[in-house]
Structures are given as C-alpha cells and as structure tokens.
Design an enzyme around this catalytic site. Structure first.
Site, mmCIF file in Angstrom:
data_model
loop_
_atom_site.group_PDB
_atom_site.id
_atom_site.type_symbol
_atom_site.label_atom_id
_atom_site.label_comp_id
_atom_site.label_asym_id
_atom_site.label_seq_id
_atom_site.Cartn_x
_atom_site.Cartn_y
_atom_site.Cartn_z
ATOM 1 N N GLU A 1 54.947 -59.626 -31.323
ATOM 2 C CA GLU A 1 53.648 -59.995 -31.884
ATOM 3 C C GLU A 1 53.782 -61.203 -32.801
ATOM 4 O O GLU A 1 54.629 -61.226 -33.695
ATOM 5 C CB GLU A 1 53.121 -58.780 -32.682
ATOM 6 C CG GLU A 1 51.640 -58.753 -32.857
ATOM 7 C CD GLU A 1 50.918 -58.147 -31.638
ATOM 8 O OE1 GLU A 1 51.571 -57.888 -30.597
ATOM 9 O OE2 GLU A 1 49.693 -57.963 -31.737
ATOM 10 N N LYS B 1 51.977 -50.919 -35.831
ATOM 11 C CA LYS B 1 51.297 -51.719 -34.809
ATOM 12 C C LYS B 1 50.798 -52.976 -35.518
ATOM 13 O O LYS B 1 49.915 -52.911 -36.380
ATOM 14 C CB LYS B 1 50.128 -50.927 -34.219
ATOM 15 C CG LYS B 1 49.392 -51.680 -33.127
ATOM 16 C CD LYS B 1 48.438 -50.730 -32.411
ATOM 17 C CE LYS B 1 47.831 -51.339 -31.173
ATOM 18 N NZ LYS B 1 47.124 -52.585 -31.386
HETATM 19 S S1 IVH Z 1 54.376 -52.006 -27.449
HETATM 20 C C1 IVH Z 1 53.714 -51.792 -22.751
HETATM 21 N N1 IVH Z 1 54.598 -52.185 -30.034
HETATM 22 O O1 IVH Z 1 49.275 -53.803 -29.405
HETATM 23 C C2 IVH Z 1 53.109 -51.967 -24.084
HETATM 24 N N2 IVH Z 1 52.696 -53.193 -29.016
HETATM 25 O O2 IVH Z 1 47.046 -52.394 -28.196
HETATM 26 C C3 IVH Z 1 53.997 -52.708 -25.006
HETATM 27 N N3 IVH Z 1 51.228 -54.359 -30.578
HETATM 28 O O3 IVH Z 1 49.298 -55.558 -26.388
HETATM 29 C C4 IVH Z 1 53.392 -52.848 -26.331
HETATM 30 N N4 IVH Z 1 52.400 -53.941 -32.387
HETATM 31 O O4 IVH Z 1 50.048 -56.796 -28.513
HETATM 32 C C5 IVH Z 1 53.851 -52.491 -28.969
HETATM 33 N N5 IVH Z 1 54.952 -52.323 -32.313
HETATM 34 C C6 IVH Z 1 54.218 -52.611 -31.246
HETATM 35 C C7 IVH Z 1 53.034 -53.360 -31.356
HETATM 36 C C8 IVH Z 1 52.284 -53.630 -30.203
HETATM 37 C C9 IVH Z 1 51.323 -54.535 -31.907
HETATM 38 C C10 IVH Z 1 50.129 -54.852 -29.746
HETATM 39 C C11 IVH Z 1 50.530 -55.493 -28.444
HETATM 40 C C12 IVH Z 1 49.779 -54.726 -27.396
HETATM 41 C C13 IVH Z 1 48.676 -54.131 -28.191
HETATM 42 C C14 IVH Z 1 48.121 -52.907 -27.512
#
Ligand code: IVH
Length: 730
Positions: A207, A151
């Site tokens: 991101e 993440k």
């Molecule tokens: S998937 C429908 N994958 O984390 C949701 N998000 O806490 C799609 N983020 O708003 C998000 N790394 O900005 C996804 N590998 C990753 C991510 C990621 C960072 C962020 C993203 C999201 C937030 C949620």
C-alpha cells in the site's frame, strides 16, 4: 509557441513548459537540418505531448490545445517521420488518426489479478470467517493459524522485480489492468530500486500511503501556492502517485508498506509470516503491528490493540486484515471472483457526523427502481465531504427494516431533520440516527405523494421493498440511466461519451441515441445527414466528432464480461458479469443458455450451480433474455459488436479444462466446496446434475441416482482417488 496553449500560461503550465523552447512550430523547415538524435528525442516528446493533449482534451478542467496547434504538432511529427522513417515509434501519433485519446499512463495487465478483500464488521463475522475457512478445508478453527495486521488506508501498488531490478510499478486499476507508474515510484524511499538474493521474478504488493505529518505539510504548501488542497491523506497519496509529471510526485512524500506478492518464480517462504519477514529482509518496509496468532480470540485482542493505537500511528488505517498463515492452505482455499477465501478485512466502526437533511429526492435507476436519496447540508465525515446519503427505500425512511422490524428505534426520517450520517469504508453514506428534539417538520415523508408531485408513475409490488417505474413504454429517465451505465467505466467506457453527452444525444432531434445499438450507428447516421453533421455544430468540430466516432469504433471489439455488465441487468454487477463470462465462455453460448434457462430446466440448474450466482440473480438474467423486447434490443446491439470470448485464466492445459464435471456421493479427501473450487480453478465447469453435456462424474461412496444416470448415458465415472491423481498431474 504560446499558440499551443489557449489558456493563459499560469493556467496551462504543463504545455507551456513542455513545448516552449523544446522545438519550434514556426520553423518547420528546420527538419532538413535535424540530426538523427535530435529527431529521435523530438519524436518521443511529440508522442508524449500529443497523447497528453488527447487526454486533456477529454477532461473538462484540464489544459486545452486548440485544433490548429494540435494539427501543427501532428504535421511536424509526420514530417520528421518522413525524413527518418526508421525512427517511427510504436506509439506514433500518426497511427492514431482521429483516434480516441491515449490515456495519460500506459496500461499494464497484472500477471496475477489484484483482488480486494471481503469485510467483517463484528467479532461474530470474524468467528464466522474462521469457521468458514475451517469447514472448507475439513478442519476446525483450532487447527488454523492466522496473521493479523493493520489495513492501511492508501492505494495498492504492485512492483515487479526481474533479476533483482525494479522493472515496473503498476496501480491496482480495475484489478486486471492498472496504470504504469514506474517513473513515479522512483522517488518513494520505501521501495527498493534493486534487490539482493531475491527470486528471479518477484512482484511485491503493498500500500502506498501518506503520513499525517506529510499530508499536513503538503496541504499547507498547496494552500500557500493556491494549489489543490486534499480532503484526506488517501486522496493526497492517490493524487500524488497518479501524476503525469514524475517531478510532481517527487515533491510529495509517499511511503509504502509491503504486505503481499503477485507473480513469483520461487516461493518466499511457506507461511504468510515467513514471506513478510522475507520481504522485510529484502529491504521492504513492513508494518510493525503484523503478527501471527493461534486463536480467533487472540486475533480479536490484537484488533483492539491496533484500534487503540490508531490515533498515534501517524497514518490512516481503516481496519485489521486477517490471513490464513499457511500458504499451502491459502492455495487450497483459493479465490472467489474478486476476493480470496483465506483473508478478511475487519473494519473499524464507521465514522459519523450530524447534519441537516435538506430534502428527499427520487433517483431513477437504470432498472426502473425509484430510490430515495437524502440531500444533506455538506458535512465532513472522517475526512470526506458528504452531501448525499442513500435512504434505500420507503420502509427505511419509515424506520422499518425489510422484515418490518424497527430500525433507529423506529424513528422515521423527514426533510428538515437533524440526522447522523455514517460512512464505513468506501460504501455510500447512510443515515444512522435522527435527533427528534430538533424536529420541526410535522409531516411524515409520503413516498407515493412525492412521486405524484414529480409526475412519476410508480408502483410498489407486494413483497417488494422498492417502488418501480410503472408507466407505459420505457421512461426516458430509465433509458438515459441505462445508457449512462452502458458507457460507464466498467462497461463500454467510451471516451467522449459520458453522462453529459448521453443526455444530449438522447434528446437530439437529428442524431438521437435512444438505445445502446444507436451508439454504433451514430457515425453512419451522421454521414447520411451532412447538413446537420456533428462536425458543423458549435462545441464540436471535425476533430472532436471524429474522435468520438473513432472512440466508438474502438469499442466494437468488447470483452464478453464488459458486455454482460453493460446490459444493466438487475443484480448483475461487474463481479457477477465476470463469473458469467468465465462460465459460458463466449456470447453465443451465454445467450443460448440464458434463453433456455426457464425454471426447472437443466440450463437453469447449471446457472444456479455457478459459484457466485444465486437464484435471484439467475432469475433476473434469464428474465432479461426471455423478455422479447429486451432480447430484441440485446440482439440489435450484439449485431454491431465483435465480442471477445472470456479469457480463461484457469490453466487451459489442465486435463479437465473446459470439461463439465459432476461430484456425487461422499468425498473423503476434501470437502465438496474445496473439490468444486479446485475443479473450477483448473478450468472445469462443475454442475449439480448429470446430463448429456457431462464429461466426467466423480463418484464417492454412497453415490446414487447421479452415478446411475451417468452409467445409463455412458458418461465416464471415476473415483475420488482417480480424480486426485488426474488433477495432480497438472
Ligand atoms: S491483503 C488478495 N493486506 O485493502 C488480497 N490488503 O480492501 C491482498 N489493504 O486492495 C490484499 N492494507 O489495497 C492486504 N495489510 C493489508 C492491507 C490491504 C490495505 C488494501 C489493499 C486491498 C484492499 C482491500
């Protein structure tokens, strides 16, 4: 030209550079000789400069333009428009007479909302997630495959390509509407400007982040030039992407990992894994630690691999994201109000630091809650300076949880203590430990005593962890907090009416704002009192007064969910407000239902049946509408507003849109949760009880009293198979 900028040039480089030499205010008569091309260019510049001036005007520490210069620019704009009427722009400043400031970036509504992720903090949470997913689908965890990836701790961005050409890039914003940062992403090398063999419409999401090395270089350059030094790479990335001048963004090295998509004309693949591989093949940078796993234990092993490599990655991550691999399953799982059911973020343990607790203060909330807050000696916790932490409530300070069990080994917290502060993700810092060997304060913290010292009449009811204001009539501090909430970002978001102005108007003898409705009578009351009018006051003036009135006027038209959130009802956050708005559709229906929803009524049962609305929340909303004084305030407010019905994101052309349906008996092809979620996604309202308002009953084997009641009432009743046939036509 220097008259445009009140500040000395170095403090106001933007207007200086933007306006100097670009055109001359001192020679307005040159309009007679302006060529059409020059006029067009100048109108564009004027639109931008005036919009910027408006923005700057409302930001305390931004460059200022004095009223005379502002007016001169507007006059020049009008004069050019008069000579070349056909060149008048859609965003012409002439159409914004005394208007609220144009925000710095234009806004773009996301075709598909940008959601966030639910969090898991332990292995057990991850196992539960897999169980939940499997149960929803009527499968077992062993039937599922998941992907796992870091993440990234940056900010999310959506980049839209049409016929392979980048058309715009938008920040997440509030998830529905984001900022148009297209000009700024041109300098991000990881974002291709054109694609080959891509679907005709492709919105790539991912991101934006800054690598550690680039962050250190940037901060060094900033420090050397006396510029702003950023607290952490995330802030640096956000500050760099959200630059009004793309040249500044260009000088800041930003990177991008693609991990998801929004609007699409054709699927990228049929799995998460395949889609990310396709994004990589299209030229996007994807994370090398992205992998697919067969079991939860393998996912958890990968979590530990990523956690161990965290320090060597060269960029910040704050956890691991797991996603159901099959896109067909993702589609069946769908979304809760703000998060997908098919993904979860497994967060790394919180960052901690030790510091001194200077004092315990009492914060008055908009609902009257009296909450203790720790004032700390500022300390850096994982890259963020922390000077406040929540202390939740009286028992928490005593070292007890809500059930009376000890927390922190039962250690209480006292002013003067050396405390351990932790921060997990974006949540408010908390206190995890106290160093008793360093304790000097002999006295436990006495909550009641503290309230007495402050002269606050508080009461703590049996079974309630929270002290609440118990004085006669509304306490000013509560009313002020409620007003601050009312004008805040997710609520009415009135430009020029922030926390500071709310406090000022609250005590204003001539033009008081005591309730939200008063905001909407401000302009009229001001006009009635010419002697004490806002325009004549120091610190105000005609333009700022008119700007405020116009900003208020602009918000009379308000989306239903924002109004519900703005009411400041306990437990009703933005997500719940959206759910309520979507469920009831328009203000009158919502109001009527809440007034009717006393305990044990069908209206109450319907409310509690709504996904995301529990009994506590339901009781709280209903209480607000059933307290006469409160309802009178709400009605007084609503009378000033033009409340926009909720936008039905769900497919309004589906045969069940707007219908109230009831499932009863055993469903054989999908779980009850899936059936409900699917029906809601198609715009239907799912109720737990059959009444005159029910449009359709879906009865499986074993259906009993509900099916009978439907028959008695003449409500159409169909089988599960008929239901599946019905919804698969949409
Ligand atoms: S998937 C429908 N994958 O984390 C949701 N998000 O806490 C799609 N983020 O708003 C998000 N790394 O900005 C996804 N590998 C990753 C991510 C990621 C960072 C962020 C993203 C999201 C937030 C949620």
């Amino acid at each position: 030209m220097s008259s445009v900028c009140l500040d000395a040039a170095p403090a106001c480089p933007y207007f200086w550079a933007k306006t100097a030499g670009a055109f001359s205010l001192s020679k307005p008569d040159d309009i007679a000789t302006l060529t059409e091309a020059a006029a067009k260019a100048e109108l564009a510049r004027l639109a931008q400069d005036l919009a910027l001036a408006n923005t700057a005007y409302h930001q305390a520490d931004a460059p200022k333009m004095d009223d005379a210069s502002y007016d001169a620019l507007k006059r020049r704009n009008a004069a050019i428009e008069e000579k070349f009427p056909h060149l008048k722009r859609d965003d012409s400043p002439s159409d914004r007479v005394g208007a609220a400031p144009a925000p710095g970036f234009s806004k773009i509504t996301h075709a598909v909302p940008m959601l966030s992720l639910a969090n898991a903090f332990s292995d057990e949470d991850v196992h539960n997630f897999a169980e939940r997913v499997a149960k929803f689908l009527g499968l077992t965890p062993a039937d599922l495959r998941f992907t796992a990836e870091p993440k990234i701790d940056g900010l999310s961005l959506a980049v839209r390509y049409e016929d392979g050409v980048l058309v715009h890039a938008v920040t997440r914003g509030d998830g529905e509407v984001g900022e148009n940062v297209t000009a700024n992403v041109q300098s991000i090398a990881d974002i291709p400007k054109s694609l080959e063999d891509a679907p005709a419409l492709l919105e790539v999401r991912g991101e934006v982040y800054m690598a550690h090395s680039d962050f250190q270089d940037l901060n060094k350059r900033q420090a050397d030039s006396g510029g702003k030094v950023f607290a952490n790479p995330r802030n640096a990335a956000a500050g760099s992407l959200r630059q009004l001048d793309p040249a500044v963004t260009k000088s800041r090295p930003l990177r991008f990992f693609a991990y998801a998509w929004g609007a699409l004309s054709a699927p990228l693949a049929d799995t998460q894994m395949g889609s990310v591989q396709r994004l990589s093949a299209l030229g996007f940078s994807v994370n090398p630690l992205f992998q697919r796993f067969e079991t939860v234990d393998e996912m958890l092993d990968h979590y530990r691999v990523i956690e161990r490599s965290r320090a060597d990655l060269g960029y910040d991550i704050d956890g691991v994201v797991y996603k159901v691999d099959g896109l067909d399953l993702q589609a069946r799982l769908g979304f809760r109000s703000t998060t997908p059911r098919w993904a979860i973020a497994h967060k790394f343990p919180a960052e901690t630091a030790w510091t001194r607790l200077v004092d315990i203060e009492i914060q008055v909330g908009r609902t009257g809650a009296l909450s203790p807050v720790a004032r700390l000696e500022p300390v850096n916790v994982g890259g963020v300076m922390v000077s406040n932490a929540t202390l939740h409530n009286e028992d928490y300070i005593k070292g007890l949880d809500s059930k009376g069990n000890p927390i922190r080994d039962g250690k209480d917290i006292r002013p003067g203590d050396l405390v351990q502060v932790y921060r997990a993700g974006d949540v408010i810092p908390k206190i995890s430990d106290v160093d008793l060997t360093k304790r000097t304060n002999p006295d436990r913290f006495d909550f009641a005593q503290k309230l007495q010292t402050l002269g606050i009449d508080g009461h703590r009811a049996d079974g309630d962890a929270v002290w609440r204001y118990a004085g006669d009539g509304p306490m000013d501090a509560v009313a002020i907090e409620a007003l601050k909430h009312f004008v805040s970002r997710g609520a009415f978001d009135i430009e020029g009416l922030g926390a500071k102005q709310v406090e000022m108007f609250f005590d204003d003898p001539d033009l008081p704002i005591k309730t939200p409705a008063d905001i909407f009578t401000l302009a009229r009351r001001d006009a009635d009192n010419a002697l004490t009018s806002l325009a004549k006051r120091s610190g105000w003036g005609e333009k700022s007064a008119n700007n405020l009135f116009q900003a208020i006027e602009d918000k009379r038209k308000i989306p239903l969910h924002r109004l519900i959130f703005a009411l400041g009802i306990r437990h009703v956050g933005e997500a719940a407000a959206k759910v309520l708005a979507q469920t009831y559709g328009d203000w009158d229906s919502f109001r009527e239902a809440m007034v009717a929803a006393s305990p044990d009524t069908p209206a109450r049962a319907d409310l509690e049946d709504v996904d995301g609305i529990g009994p506590v929340l339901a009781a709280s909303v209903v209480a607000a509408f059933q307290t006469p004084a409160r309802l009178a305030d709400i009605d007084a407010l609503a009378a000033h507003l033009d409340i926009q019905p909720a936008q039905q994101r769900a497919q309004s052309d589906s045969p069940v849109a707007g219908k109230t349906v009831v499932f009863t008996g055993t469903l054989e092809h999908m779980t009850r949760s899936e059936a409900k979620a699917r029906a809601e996604a198609l715009g239907a309202k799912v109720s737990g009880s059959v009444s005159g308002k029910t449009d359709l009953v879906i009865a499986g084997p074993g259906a009993g009293s509900k099916a009978k009641k439907a028959a008695d009432l003449g409500v159409e009743t169909i089988s599960e198979a008929d239901w599946i046939a019905l919804i698969s036509t949409s």
